[in-house]
Motif scaffolding. Structure first.
Motif, mmCIF file in Angstrom:
data_model
loop_
_atom_site.group_PDB
_atom_site.id
_atom_site.type_symbol
_atom_site.label_atom_id
_atom_site.label_comp_id
_atom_site.label_asym_id
_atom_site.label_seq_id
_atom_site.Cartn_x
_atom_site.Cartn_y
_atom_site.Cartn_z
ATOM 1 N N UNK A 18 -30.686 -43.078 -90.998
ATOM 2 C CA UNK A 18 -30.556 -43.267 -92.441
ATOM 3 C C UNK A 18 -29.414 -42.427 -93.004
ATOM 4 N N UNK A 19 -29.227 -41.215 -92.485
ATOM 5 C CA UNK A 19 -28.161 -40.360 -92.990
ATOM 6 C C UNK A 19 -26.795 -40.925 -92.615
ATOM 7 N N UNK A 20 -26.660 -41.426 -91.398
ATOM 8 C CA UNK A 20 -25.395 -42.026 -90.981
ATOM 9 C C UNK A 20 -25.061 -43.233 -91.851
ATOM 10 N N UNK A 91 -24.780 -26.169 -72.537
ATOM 11 C CA UNK A 91 -25.135 -24.752 -72.598
ATOM 12 C C UNK A 91 -26.254 -24.544 -73.616
ATOM 13 N N UNK A 92 -27.386 -23.966 -73.215
ATOM 14 C CA UNK A 92 -28.506 -23.799 -74.160
ATOM 15 C C UNK A 92 -28.122 -22.916 -75.335
ATOM 16 N N UNK A 93 -28.591 -23.295 -76.507
ATOM 17 C CA UNK A 93 -28.325 -22.512 -77.707
ATOM 18 C C UNK A 93 -29.425 -22.773 -78.729
ATOM 19 N N UNK A 94 -29.505 -21.914 -79.709
ATOM 20 C CA UNK A 94 -30.413 -22.149 -80.831
ATOM 21 C C UNK A 94 -29.806 -23.263 -81.679
ATOM 22 N N UNK A 95 -30.541 -24.361 -81.819
ATOM 23 C CA UNK A 95 -30.027 -25.471 -82.600
ATOM 24 C C UNK A 95 -30.202 -25.184 -84.098
ATOM 25 N N UNK A 96 -29.124 -25.278 -84.860
ATOM 26 C CA UNK A 96 -29.254 -25.052 -86.303
ATOM 27 C C UNK A 96 -30.114 -26.153 -86.937
ATOM 28 N N UNK A 97 -31.019 -25.742 -87.788
ATOM 29 C CA UNK A 97 -31.804 -26.680 -88.590
ATOM 30 C C UNK A 97 -31.612 -26.288 -90.046
ATOM 31 N N UNK A 98 -31.054 -27.197 -90.818
ATOM 32 C CA UNK A 98 -30.719 -26.888 -92.197
ATOM 33 C C UNK A 98 -31.568 -27.702 -93.153
ATOM 34 N N UNK A 99 -31.573 -27.264 -94.399
ATOM 35 C CA UNK A 99 -32.155 -28.031 -95.496
ATOM 36 C C UNK A 99 -30.984 -28.690 -96.227
ATOM 37 N N UNK A 100 -30.728 -29.969 -95.975
ATOM 38 C CA UNK A 100 -29.524 -30.579 -96.542
ATOM 39 C C UNK A 100 -29.691 -30.928 -98.016
ATOM 40 N N UNK A 101 -28.646 -30.690 -98.769
ATOM 41 C CA UNK A 101 -28.609 -31.065 -100.178
ATOM 42 C C UNK A 101 -27.230 -31.645 -100.472
ATOM 43 N N UNK A 102 -27.133 -32.388 -101.539
ATOM 44 C CA UNK A 102 -25.840 -32.856 -102.024
ATOM 45 C C UNK A 102 -25.456 -32.010 -103.227
ATOM 46 N N UNK A 103 -24.252 -31.448 -103.163
ATOM 47 C CA UNK A 103 -23.817 -30.561 -104.247
ATOM 48 C C UNK A 103 -22.293 -30.526 -104.276
ATOM 49 N N UNK A 104 -21.756 -29.840 -105.268
ATOM 50 C CA UNK A 104 -20.313 -29.668 -105.379
ATOM 51 C C UNK A 104 -19.880 -28.491 -104.515
ATOM 52 N N UNK A 105 -18.700 -28.629 -103.898
ATOM 53 C CA UNK A 105 -18.112 -27.554 -103.108
ATOM 54 C C UNK A 105 -16.599 -27.660 -103.282
ATOM 55 N N UNK A 106 -16.016 -26.628 -103.847
ATOM 56 C CA UNK A 106 -14.565 -26.587 -104.079
ATOM 57 C C UNK A 106 -14.058 -27.811 -104.840
ATOM 58 N N UNK A 107 -14.871 -28.316 -105.745
ATOM 59 C CA UNK A 107 -14.430 -29.402 -106.602
ATOM 60 C C UNK A 107 -14.766 -30.797 -106.122
ATOM 61 N N UNK A 108 -15.152 -30.952 -104.840
ATOM 62 C CA UNK A 108 -15.579 -32.266 -104.379
ATOM 63 C C UNK A 108 -17.075 -32.258 -104.107
ATOM 64 N N UNK A 197 -29.460 -39.399 -102.467
ATOM 65 C CA UNK A 197 -29.752 -38.595 -101.284
ATOM 66 C C UNK A 197 -31.228 -38.213 -101.235
ATOM 67 N N UNK A 198 -31.786 -37.877 -102.360
ATOM 68 C CA UNK A 198 -33.202 -37.508 -102.400
ATOM 69 C C UNK A 198 -34.085 -38.657 -101.944
ATOM 70 N N UNK A 199 -33.635 -39.872 -102.129
ATOM 71 C CA UNK A 199 -34.420 -41.035 -101.699
ATOM 72 C C UNK A 199 -34.551 -41.109 -100.182
ATOM 73 N N UNK A 200 -33.672 -40.405 -99.456
ATOM 74 C CA UNK A 200 -33.788 -40.364 -97.993
ATOM 75 C C UNK A 200 -34.961 -39.494 -97.536
ATOM 76 N N UNK A 201 -35.436 -38.621 -98.434
ATOM 77 C CA UNK A 201 -36.551 -37.714 -98.114
ATOM 78 C C UNK A 201 -36.260 -36.924 -96.841
ATOM 79 N N UNK A 202 -35.064 -36.390 -96.764
ATOM 80 C CA UNK A 202 -34.619 -35.652 -95.580
ATOM 81 C C UNK A 202 -34.819 -34.160 -95.838
#
Length: 236
Positions: A18-20, A91-108, A197-202
Protein backbone atom coordinates in the motif's frame (compact mmCIF):
# COMPACT_ATOMS: atom_id res chain seq x y z
CA UNK A 1 24.91 15.26 -17.21
CA UNK A 2 28.28 13.64 -16.65
CA UNK A 3 28.78 10.11 -15.41
CA UNK A 4 25.80 8.24 -16.78
CA UNK A 5 24.46 5.70 -16.10
CA UNK A 6 24.05 6.53 -12.43
CA UNK A 7 23.18 4.24 -9.54
CA UNK A 8 21.69 4.92 -6.13
CA UNK A 9 21.06 2.81 -3.05
CA UNK A 10 17.75 3.70 -1.54
CA UNK A 11 15.08 2.38 0.73
CA UNK A 12 11.81 1.83 -1.13
CA UNK A 13 8.75 -0.03 0.15
CA UNK A 14 8.27 -3.47 -1.35
CA UNK A 15 6.52 -3.64 -4.71
CA UNK A 16 2.76 -3.92 -4.51
CA UNK A 17 2.45 -2.72 -0.91
CA UNK A 18 0.00 0.00 0.00
CA UNK A 19 2.84 2.41 0.77
CA UNK A 20 4.55 1.74 -2.56
CA UNK A 21 1.30 2.32 -4.44
CA UNK A 22 0.63 5.46 -2.39
CA UNK A 23 3.97 6.97 -3.40
CA UNK A 24 3.81 5.85 -7.03
CA UNK A 25 0.34 7.26 -7.58
CA UNK A 26 1.22 10.63 -6.06
CA UNK A 27 4.44 10.95 -8.06
CA UNK A 28 2.96 9.53 -11.24
CA UNK A 29 5.76 7.02 -11.63
CA UNK A 30 6.33 3.43 -10.50
CA UNK A 31 10.07 2.83 -10.17
CA UNK A 32 9.53 -0.93 -9.77
CA UNK A 33 7.95 -1.15 -13.23
CA UNK A 34 9.79 1.82 -14.70
CA UNK A 35 6.46 3.16 -15.94
CA UNK A 36 4.37 6.29 -15.55
CA UNK A 37 1.09 5.87 -13.69
CA UNK A 38 -1.96 8.08 -13.52
CA UNK A 39 -2.41 10.58 -10.72
CA UNK A 40 -5.46 10.25 -8.46
CA UNK A 41 -8.26 12.08 -10.24
CA UNK A 42 -9.41 13.92 -7.14
CA UNK A 43 -5.94 15.41 -6.59
CA UNK A 44 -5.65 16.61 -10.19
CA UNK A 45 -9.11 18.18 -9.93
CA UNK A 46 -8.14 19.90 -6.69
CA UNK A 47 -4.60 20.86 -7.72
CA UNK A 48 -4.36 21.29 -11.51
CA UNK A 49 -0.58 21.80 -11.46
CA UNK A 50 0.08 18.63 -9.44
CA UNK A 51 2.30 17.26 -12.21
CA UNK A 52 4.60 20.27 -11.92
CA UNK A 53 4.69 20.07 -8.13
CA UNK A 54 5.91 16.48 -8.28
CA UNK A 55 8.15 16.67 -11.37
CA UNK A 56 11.49 16.68 -9.54
CA UNK A 57 10.57 13.81 -7.22
CA UNK A 58 9.05 11.80 -10.08
CA UNK A 59 12.42 11.43 -11.78
CA UNK A 60 13.80 9.50 -8.79
CA UNK A 61 10.77 7.43 -7.84
CA UNK A 62 9.32 7.03 -4.36
CA UNK A 63 12.29 6.37 -2.10
CA UNK A 64 14.49 7.45 0.78
CA UNK A 65 18.15 8.06 0.03
CA UNK A 66 20.76 5.91 1.74
CA UNK A 67 23.60 6.31 -0.79
CA UNK A 68 22.98 9.24 -3.13
CA UNK A 69 23.20 8.84 -6.92
CA UNK A 70 26.68 8.17 -8.25
CA UNK A 71 28.47 7.08 -11.39
CA UNK A 72 30.44 3.85 -11.06
CA UNK A 73 34.17 4.02 -10.52
CA UNK A 74 36.16 2.93 -13.59
CA UNK A 75 37.34 -0.21 -11.80
CA UNK A 76 33.85 -1.36 -10.76
CA UNK A 77 30.95 -3.05 -12.58
CA UNK A 78 27.22 -3.27 -12.03
CA UNK A 79 27.58 -6.96 -11.23
CA UNK A 80 30.12 -6.16 -8.52
CA UNK A 81 27.83 -3.49 -7.10
CA UNK A 82 24.96 -5.98 -6.95
CA UNK A 83 27.21 -8.50 -5.18
CA UNK A 84 28.22 -5.86 -2.66
CA UNK A 85 24.55 -5.03 -2.03
CA UNK A 86 23.84 -8.71 -1.37
CA UNK A 87 26.76 -8.93 1.06
CA UNK A 88 25.67 -5.75 2.84
CA UNK A 89 22.09 -7.00 3.23
CA UNK A 90 23.26 -10.38 4.53
CA UNK A 91 25.14 -8.84 7.48
CA UNK A 92 22.89 -9.02 10.58
CA UNK A 93 21.83 -5.69 12.00
CA UNK A 94 19.12 -4.08 14.08
CA UNK A 95 16.39 -3.28 11.60
CA UNK A 96 15.06 0.27 12.01
CA UNK A 97 11.35 0.44 12.75
CA UNK A 98 9.89 3.90 12.47
CA UNK A 99 6.56 5.59 13.03
CA UNK A 100 5.99 7.14 9.59
CA UNK A 101 4.24 10.47 9.21
CA UNK A 102 3.77 12.94 6.39
CA UNK A 103 5.11 16.38 7.19
CA UNK A 104 7.07 19.32 5.82
CA UNK A 105 10.87 19.11 5.67
CA UNK A 106 12.99 21.96 4.31
CA UNK A 107 10.00 23.38 2.49
CA UNK A 108 8.82 20.24 0.70
CA UNK A 109 6.47 17.47 1.81
CA UNK A 110 7.66 13.95 2.54
CA UNK A 111 7.03 10.81 4.54
CA UNK A 112 9.46 10.97 7.45
CA UNK A 113 10.02 9.24 10.82
CA UNK A 114 7.86 10.61 13.58
CA UNK A 115 10.64 10.03 16.09
CA UNK A 116 14.43 9.86 16.09
CA UNK A 117 15.87 6.43 15.18
CA UNK A 118 19.53 5.69 16.00
CA UNK A 119 19.27 2.39 14.10
CA UNK A 120 18.14 4.27 10.99
CA UNK A 121 21.00 6.75 11.29
CA UNK A 122 23.42 3.84 11.61
CA UNK A 123 21.99 2.10 8.54
CA UNK A 124 22.43 5.25 6.48
CA UNK A 125 25.98 5.78 7.72
CA UNK A 126 26.87 2.17 6.97
CA UNK A 127 25.51 2.51 3.42
CA UNK A 128 27.46 5.70 2.75
CA UNK A 129 30.70 4.08 3.91
CA UNK A 130 30.22 0.58 2.50
CA UNK A 131 29.46 1.66 -1.07
CA UNK A 132 31.93 4.53 -1.29
CA UNK A 133 34.50 2.39 -3.20
CA UNK A 134 31.96 2.10 -6.04
CA UNK A 135 31.53 5.86 -6.50
CA UNK A 136 33.42 7.65 -9.23
CA UNK A 137 35.08 10.90 -8.09
CA UNK A 138 32.80 13.92 -8.00
CA UNK A 139 33.17 16.07 -11.09
CA UNK A 140 33.46 19.86 -10.91
CA UNK A 141 30.07 20.05 -12.63
CA UNK A 142 28.40 17.82 -10.05
CA UNK A 143 30.03 19.70 -7.16
CA UNK A 144 28.83 23.04 -8.51
CA UNK A 145 25.32 21.62 -8.95
CA UNK A 146 25.17 21.08 -5.19
CA UNK A 147 25.70 24.84 -4.63
CA UNK A 148 28.50 24.44 -2.06
CA UNK A 149 28.38 28.18 -1.33
CA UNK A 150 24.98 27.61 0.33
CA UNK A 151 26.11 24.65 2.46
CA UNK A 152 27.48 24.67 5.97
CA UNK A 153 31.22 23.98 6.38
CA UNK A 154 30.42 20.45 7.58
CA UNK A 155 28.14 19.82 4.61
CA UNK A 156 30.86 21.02 2.23
CA UNK A 157 33.24 18.57 3.91
CA UNK A 158 30.69 15.80 3.40
CA UNK A 159 30.29 16.79 -0.25
CA UNK A 160 34.03 16.62 -0.84
CA UNK A 161 34.49 13.38 1.12
CA UNK A 162 31.36 11.44 0.18
CA UNK A 163 30.00 13.20 -2.92
CA UNK A 164 26.82 14.30 -1.13
CA UNK A 165 26.34 16.91 1.61
CA UNK A 166 23.48 15.37 3.58
CA UNK A 167 25.13 12.38 5.21
CA UNK A 168 26.24 11.35 8.71
CA UNK A 169 25.04 14.04 11.15
CA UNK A 170 23.20 15.84 8.35
CA UNK A 171 21.23 12.80 7.17
CA UNK A 172 17.46 13.05 7.42
CA UNK A 173 15.39 10.10 6.22
CA UNK A 174 12.59 11.25 3.93
CA UNK A 175 10.48 9.93 1.07
CA UNK A 176 9.74 12.99 -1.02
CA UNK A 177 6.22 13.72 -2.29
CA UNK A 178 6.44 17.31 -3.60
CA UNK A 179 8.86 20.03 -4.57
CA UNK A 180 9.54 22.95 -2.23
CA UNK A 181 6.38 24.96 -1.72
CA UNK A 182 5.58 28.36 -0.32
CA UNK A 183 3.97 28.36 3.11
CA UNK A 184 0.67 29.43 1.58
CA UNK A 185 0.58 26.55 -0.90
CA UNK A 186 2.09 23.98 1.41
CA UNK A 187 -0.45 24.17 4.24
CA UNK A 188 -3.54 22.88 2.37
CA UNK A 189 -1.52 20.34 0.36
CA UNK A 190 0.11 19.02 3.52
CA UNK A 191 -3.27 18.62 5.20
CA UNK A 192 -4.62 16.74 2.18
CA UNK A 193 -1.60 14.41 1.98
CA UNK A 194 -1.69 13.75 5.71
CA UNK A 195 -5.30 12.66 5.45
CA UNK A 196 -4.52 10.32 2.55
CA UNK A 197 -1.56 8.88 4.41
CA UNK A 198 -3.52 8.32 7.60
CA UNK A 199 -5.97 6.22 5.59
CA UNK A 200 -3.17 3.67 5.12
CA UNK A 201 -3.26 3.04 8.89
CA UNK A 202 0.49 2.46 8.83
CA UNK A 203 1.41 2.64 12.51
CA UNK A 204 4.97 1.38 12.01
CA UNK A 205 7.29 0.82 9.08
CA UNK A 206 10.27 -1.51 9.07
CA UNK A 207 13.17 -0.23 6.97
CA UNK A 208 13.82 -3.78 5.91
CA UNK A 209 15.57 -3.65 2.53
CA UNK A 210 18.04 -1.83 0.34
CA UNK A 211 17.07 -1.18 -3.26
CA UNK A 212 19.37 -0.51 -6.19
CA UNK A 213 18.11 2.13 -8.62
CA UNK A 214 19.65 2.85 -12.02
CA UNK A 215 19.33 5.88 -14.28
CA UNK A 216 20.26 4.89 -17.82
CA UNK A 217 20.55 8.35 -19.35
CA UNK A 218 19.82 11.98 -18.63
CA UNK A 219 16.23 11.79 -19.92
CA UNK A 220 15.33 8.62 -18.01
CA UNK A 221 13.85 8.26 -14.57
CA UNK A 222 15.57 6.06 -12.02
CA UNK A 223 14.36 2.48 -12.19
CA UNK A 224 14.69 -0.31 -9.64
CA UNK A 225 16.89 -3.14 -10.88
CA UNK A 226 17.15 -5.24 -7.70
CA UNK A 227 16.42 -5.26 -3.99
CA UNK A 228 17.76 -7.20 -1.03
CA UNK A 229 15.95 -7.77 2.29
CA UNK A 230 18.11 -6.81 5.26
CA UNK A 231 19.01 -9.51 7.76
CA UNK A 232 17.74 -8.92 11.28
CA UNK A 233 20.17 -9.49 14.12
CA UNK A 234 19.18 -12.18 16.56
CA UNK A 235 17.74 -10.85 19.75
CA UNK A 236 19.74 -11.76 22.90
Amino acid sequence: MAGLPRYAIYYAPAAGTALSQFGASLLGYDAWAGEDVGFPEDIVNLIPDWSELTADARKYGFHATLKAPFALADTKSEAELCAACADFAAAPRVLPIIRPVVDAISGFIAAIPGDASPALQMLATDCVEAFEPFRAPTTAEDRARRKPELLTPRQRDHLDRWGYPYVMEDFRFHMTLTCRLSDERRRPILSMLQSRFEALALATLAIDRIVLFRQADARAGFRIIADWPLTAARQP
